[in-house]
Design a protein around this motif. Structure first.
Motif, PDB file in Angstrom:
ATOM      1  N   ALA A 260      52.469  64.229  50.552  1.00 35.72           N
ATOM      2  CA  ALA A 260      53.029  64.670  49.334  1.00 35.72           C
ATOM      3  C   ALA A 260      53.547  66.002  49.540  1.00 35.72           C
TER       4      ALA A 260
ATOM      5  N   VAL B 105      57.302  65.607  49.117  1.00 34.73           N
ATOM      6  CA  VAL B 105      57.731  65.833  47.606  1.00 34.73           C
ATOM      7  C   VAL B 105      57.934  67.258  47.322  1.00 34.73           C
TER       8      VAL B 105
ATOM      9  N   LEU C 152      61.640  69.784  46.487  1.00 38.16           N
ATOM     10  CA  LEU C 152      62.113  70.381  45.019  1.00 38.16           C
ATOM     11  C   LEU C 152      63.516  71.665  45.413  1.00 38.16           C
TER      12      LEU C 152
ATOM     13  N   LEU D 226      51.731  67.100  40.860  1.00 33.62           N
ATOM     14  CA  LEU D 226      52.501  68.078  40.460  1.00 33.62           C
ATOM     15  C   LEU D 226      53.026  68.416  39.067  1.00 33.62           C
TER      16      LEU D 226
ATOM     17  N   LEU E 282      55.049  69.884  36.571  1.00 29.96           N
ATOM     18  CA  LEU E 282      56.550  70.287  36.398  1.00 29.96           C
ATOM     19  C   LEU E 282      56.708  70.628  34.969  1.00 29.96           C
ATOM     20  N   ASP E 283      57.285  71.974  34.486  1.00 33.05           N
ATOM     21  CA  ASP E 283      57.279  72.166  33.248  1.00 33.05           C
ATOM     22  C   ASP E 283      56.262  71.737  32.273  1.00 33.05           C
TER      23      ASP E 283
ATOM     24  N   ALA F  97      54.278  69.189  32.466  1.00 33.34           N
ATOM     25  CA  ALA F  97      53.963  67.927  32.632  1.00 33.34           C
ATOM     26  C   ALA F  97      53.294  67.416  33.918  1.00 33.34           C
ATOM     27  N   ALA F  98      52.146  66.617  34.047  1.00 33.41           N
ATOM     28  CA  ALA F  98      51.476  66.472  35.260  1.00 33.41           C
ATOM     29  C   ALA F  98      52.220  64.849  35.840  1.00 33.41           C
ATOM     30  N   PHE F  99      52.439  65.207  37.157  1.00 35.16           N
ATOM     31  CA  PHE F  99      52.670  64.041  37.986  1.00 35.16           C
ATOM     32  C   PHE F  99      52.076  63.743  38.889  1.00 35.16           C
ATOM     33  N   HIS F 100      51.264  62.537  38.974  1.00 34.60           N
ATOM     34  CA  HIS F 100      50.254  62.146  39.732  1.00 34.60           C
ATOM     35  C   HIS F 100      50.930  61.412  40.901  1.00 34.60           C
ATOM     36  N   ILE F 101      50.907  61.929  42.409  1.00 33.59           N
ATOM     37  CA  ILE F 101      51.653  61.345  43.285  1.00 33.59           C
ATOM     38  C   ILE F 101      50.676  60.682  44.232  1.00 33.59           C
ATOM     39  N   ASN F 102      50.975  59.209  44.465  1.00 33.00           N
ATOM     40  CA  ASN F 102      50.104  58.468  45.033  1.00 33.00           C
ATOM     41  C   ASN F 102      48.607  58.809  44.595  1.00 33.00           C
TER      42      ASN F 102
END
Lengths: 78, 78
Positions: free
Chosen positions: B18, B22, B26, B59, B61-62, B64-69
């Motif tokens: 990731a 990912v 960016l 990740l 971003l601004d 907000a949490a984005f779980h990647i796999n």
């Protein structure tokens, strides 16, 4: 040459957040990002599944599937 | 001004993939990406948790949490 990135989603709130933040944050100099709504383009569900996508939202980068949070399983879109 | 993005990981294979795909994809014109290895920087686990991170890789971003796999739950890093 730009590399292809495909963002698969299904219009769900989790999908929209991921599209507006993660997909939109990718480097446009290096990636051509295609946005695919699997609810509206059911003909592409099989393609997503073959690429390893198990749920949406998901981002396909250089052939690798990255599931971003969890909106809906792919099975719900068939 | 660049926006801050934080990529939290724990060195696991899923995390490395990731990060290399990912996080590295960016847009460097818009995002300053900080890479944080929570296994080595345990003092930042609480910060990640407060931001909504539940597992790594993730990740931010601004805000907000984005779980990647899914590599490991945050609880395994405490």
């Amino acid at each position: 040459m730009k590399r292809n990135a495909i963002f698969y989603h299904a219009g769900c709130p989790v999908c929209v957040a991921a599209e507006q933040q993660v997909a939109a944050a990718l480097d446009p100099q290096r990636y051509a990002v295609e946005i695919v709504h699997l609810g509206e383009q059911k003909g592409r569900v099989a393609e997503a599944e073959a690429a390893g996508v198990k749920s949406v939202p998901a981002l396909l980068l250089d052939g690798a599937a990255f599931h971003i949070n969890f909106g809906a399983p792919l099975s719900a879109l068939k």
